[in-house]
Design a protein around this motif. Structure first.
Motif, PDB file in Angstrom:
ATOM      1  N   SER A  10       1.086  -1.226   0.034  1.00  0.00           N
ATOM      2  CA  SER A  10       0.099   0.039  -0.185  1.00  0.00           C
ATOM      3  C   SER A  10       0.907   0.996  -0.093  1.00  0.00           C
ATOM      4  O   SER A  10       1.924   1.190   0.399  1.00  0.00           O
ATOM      5  CB  SER A  10      -1.088   0.069   1.356  1.00  0.00           C
ATOM      6  N   LYS A  11       0.380   2.505  -0.382  1.00  0.00           N
ATOM      7  CA  LYS A  11       0.908   3.724  -0.559  1.00  0.00           C
ATOM      8  C   LYS A  11       0.678   4.216   0.827  1.00  0.00           C
ATOM      9  O   LYS A  11       1.505   5.043   1.406  1.00  0.00           O
ATOM     10  CB  LYS A  11       0.455   4.642  -1.397  1.00  0.00           C
ATOM     11  N   ASP A  12      -0.197   3.788   1.714  1.00  0.00           N
ATOM     12  CA  ASP A  12      -0.396   4.113   3.122  1.00  0.00           C
ATOM     13  C   ASP A  12       0.287   3.681   4.271  1.00  0.00           C
ATOM     14  O   ASP A  12       0.312   2.601   4.702  1.00  0.00           O
ATOM     15  CB  ASP A  12      -1.926   3.820   3.535  1.00  0.00           C
ATOM     16  N   ARG A  13       1.677   4.097   4.711  1.00  0.00           N
ATOM     17  CA  ARG A  13       2.395   3.428   5.845  1.00  0.00           C
ATOM     18  C   ARG A  13       1.721   3.287   6.877  1.00  0.00           C
ATOM     19  O   ARG A  13       1.964   2.392   7.583  1.00  0.00           O
ATOM     20  CB  ARG A  13       3.459   4.640   5.668  1.00  0.00           C
ATOM     21  N   ASP A  14       0.896   3.915   7.439  1.00  0.00           N
ATOM     22  CA  ASP A  14       0.163   4.268   8.618  1.00  0.00           C
ATOM     23  C   ASP A  14      -0.723   2.623   8.585  1.00  0.00           C
ATOM     24  O   ASP A  14      -0.560   1.829   9.839  1.00  0.00           O
ATOM     25  CB  ASP A  14      -0.734   5.075   8.958  1.00  0.00           C
ATOM     26  N   TYR A  15      -1.255   2.280   7.501  1.00  0.00           N
ATOM     27  CA  TYR A  15      -2.186   1.257   7.396  1.00  0.00           C
ATOM     28  C   TYR A  15      -1.263  -0.054   7.499  1.00  0.00           C
ATOM     29  O   TYR A  15      -1.592  -0.902   8.169  1.00  0.00           O
ATOM     30  CB  TYR A  15      -2.772   1.047   5.978  1.00  0.00           C
ATOM     31  N   ILE A  16      -0.004  -0.027   6.775  1.00  0.00           N
ATOM     32  CA  ILE A  16       0.852  -1.142   6.931  1.00  0.00           C
ATOM     33  C   ILE A  16       1.324  -1.359   8.228  1.00  0.00           C
ATOM     34  O   ILE A  16       1.385  -2.309   8.754  1.00  0.00           O
ATOM     35  CB  ILE A  16       1.874  -0.972   5.789  1.00  0.00           C
ATOM     36  N   GLN A  17       1.744  -0.016   8.813  1.00  0.00           N
ATOM     37  CA  GLN A  17       2.112  -0.183  10.537  1.00  0.00           C
ATOM     38  C   GLN A  17       1.280  -0.833  11.275  1.00  0.00           C
ATOM     39  O   GLN A  17       1.482  -1.557  12.110  1.00  0.00           O
ATOM     40  CB  GLN A  17       2.614   1.228  10.821  1.00  0.00           C
ATOM     41  N   LYS A  18      -0.134  -0.548  10.949  1.00  0.00           N
ATOM     42  CA  LYS A  18      -1.251  -1.042  11.832  1.00  0.00           C
ATOM     43  C   LYS A  18      -1.231  -2.860  11.680  1.00  0.00           C
ATOM     44  O   LYS A  18      -1.295  -3.600  12.755  1.00  0.00           O
ATOM     45  CB  LYS A  18      -2.533  -0.812  11.585  1.00  0.00           C
ATOM     46  N   ILE A  19      -0.886  -3.071  10.501  1.00  0.00           N
ATOM     47  CA  ILE A  19      -1.005  -4.772  10.308  1.00  0.00           C
ATOM     48  C   ILE A  19       0.121  -5.225  10.644  1.00  0.00           C
ATOM     49  O   ILE A  19       0.235  -6.171  11.403  1.00  0.00           O
ATOM     50  CB  ILE A  19      -1.084  -4.884   8.664  1.00  0.00           C
ATOM     51  N   VAL A  20       1.531  -4.710  10.823  1.00  0.00           N
ATOM     52  CA  VAL A  20       2.697  -5.154  11.211  1.00  0.00           C
ATOM     53  C   VAL A  20       2.655  -5.100  12.678  1.00  0.00           C
ATOM     54  O   VAL A  20       3.007  -6.176  13.436  1.00  0.00           O
ATOM     55  CB  VAL A  20       3.906  -4.154  10.877  1.00  0.00           C
ATOM     56  N   ASN A  21       2.063  -4.181  13.575  1.00  0.00           N
ATOM     57  CA  ASN A  21       1.854  -4.079  15.001  1.00  0.00           C
ATOM     58  C   ASN A  21       0.902  -5.251  15.379  1.00  0.00           C
ATOM     59  O   ASN A  21       1.365  -6.047  16.194  1.00  0.00           O
ATOM     60  CB  ASN A  21       1.411  -2.792  15.307  1.00  0.00           C
ATOM     61  N   ALA A  22       0.003  -5.595  14.596  1.00  0.00           N
ATOM     62  CA  ALA A  22      -0.908  -6.800  14.928  1.00  0.00           C
ATOM     63  C   ALA A  22      -0.329  -7.976  14.727  1.00  0.00           C
ATOM     64  O   ALA A  22      -0.484  -8.688  15.618  1.00  0.00           O
ATOM     65  CB  ALA A  22      -2.220  -6.696  13.974  1.00  0.00           C
ATOM     66  N   LEU A  23       0.374  -8.086  13.987  1.00  0.00           N
ATOM     67  CA  LEU A  23       1.093  -9.490  13.537  1.00  0.00           C
ATOM     68  C   LEU A  23       2.023  -9.569  14.655  1.00  0.00           C
ATOM     69  O   LEU A  23       2.331 -10.609  15.000  1.00  0.00           O
ATOM     70  CB  LEU A  23       1.783  -9.370  12.040  1.00  0.00           C
ATOM     71  N   ASN A  24       2.963  -8.538  15.149  1.00  0.00           N
ATOM     72  CA  ASN A  24       4.023  -8.676  16.124  1.00  0.00           C
ATOM     73  C   ASN A  24       3.138  -8.860  17.382  1.00  0.00           C
ATOM     74  O   ASN A  24       3.680  -9.719  18.201  1.00  0.00           O
ATOM     75  CB  ASN A  24       4.893  -7.238  16.129  1.00  0.00           C
TER      76      ASN A  24
END
Length: 126
Positions: free
Chosen positions: A105-119
């Motif tokens: 995605s071009k939306d870094r915040d969206y990707i960050q939310k998913i990475v945080n959830a996976l962590n």
């Protein structure tokens, strides 16, 4: 984080992504959390070379009396293209099969939310 039936904890959920303690479900693929060893944000750098080439061509055409206006148009398009090119971000996961970009995605915040959830899910797994 909300609990659902069968004692499965949801760490993130939207219209196309779901992260639980045991699964990571994307648009087209499901990953078992036990197979994910790490996760991070990966930045995909988009090339601006073609836009720069367009700017150079437009600049050169400015010196021609016959196609001066064409040069202005090409120059404007080149600058517009250059400034609208955005890098993309990916959820990069490492599994026993290697590394893969699961969501882009071009939306870094969206990707960050998913990475945080996976962590969180990896930590919860233990």
């Amino acid at each position: 984080m909300e609990a659902i039936t069968q004692n499965e904890t949801i760490f993130y959920h939207d219209s196309s992504i779901k992260v639980t303690q045991s699964r990571y479900i994307t648009h087209s693929k499901t990953y078992a959390m036990r197979n994910i060893s790490s996760v991070y944000i990966f930045e995909i750098i988009k090339s601006k070379n073609k836009a720069l080439l367009l700017i150079i061509v437009g600049f050169i055409l400015l010196f021609s009396k016959e196609i001066f206006w064409m040069g202005i148009i090409i120059l404007i398009l080149g600058f517009w293209w250059f400034f609208t090119i955005k890098n993309q971000y990916a959820v990069r996961i490492s599994t026993n099969a290697g590394e893969v970009n699961s969501i882009v995605s071009k939306d870094r915040d969206y990707i960050q939310k998913i990475v945080n959830a996976l962590n969180e899910a990896i930590i919860h797994r233990g």
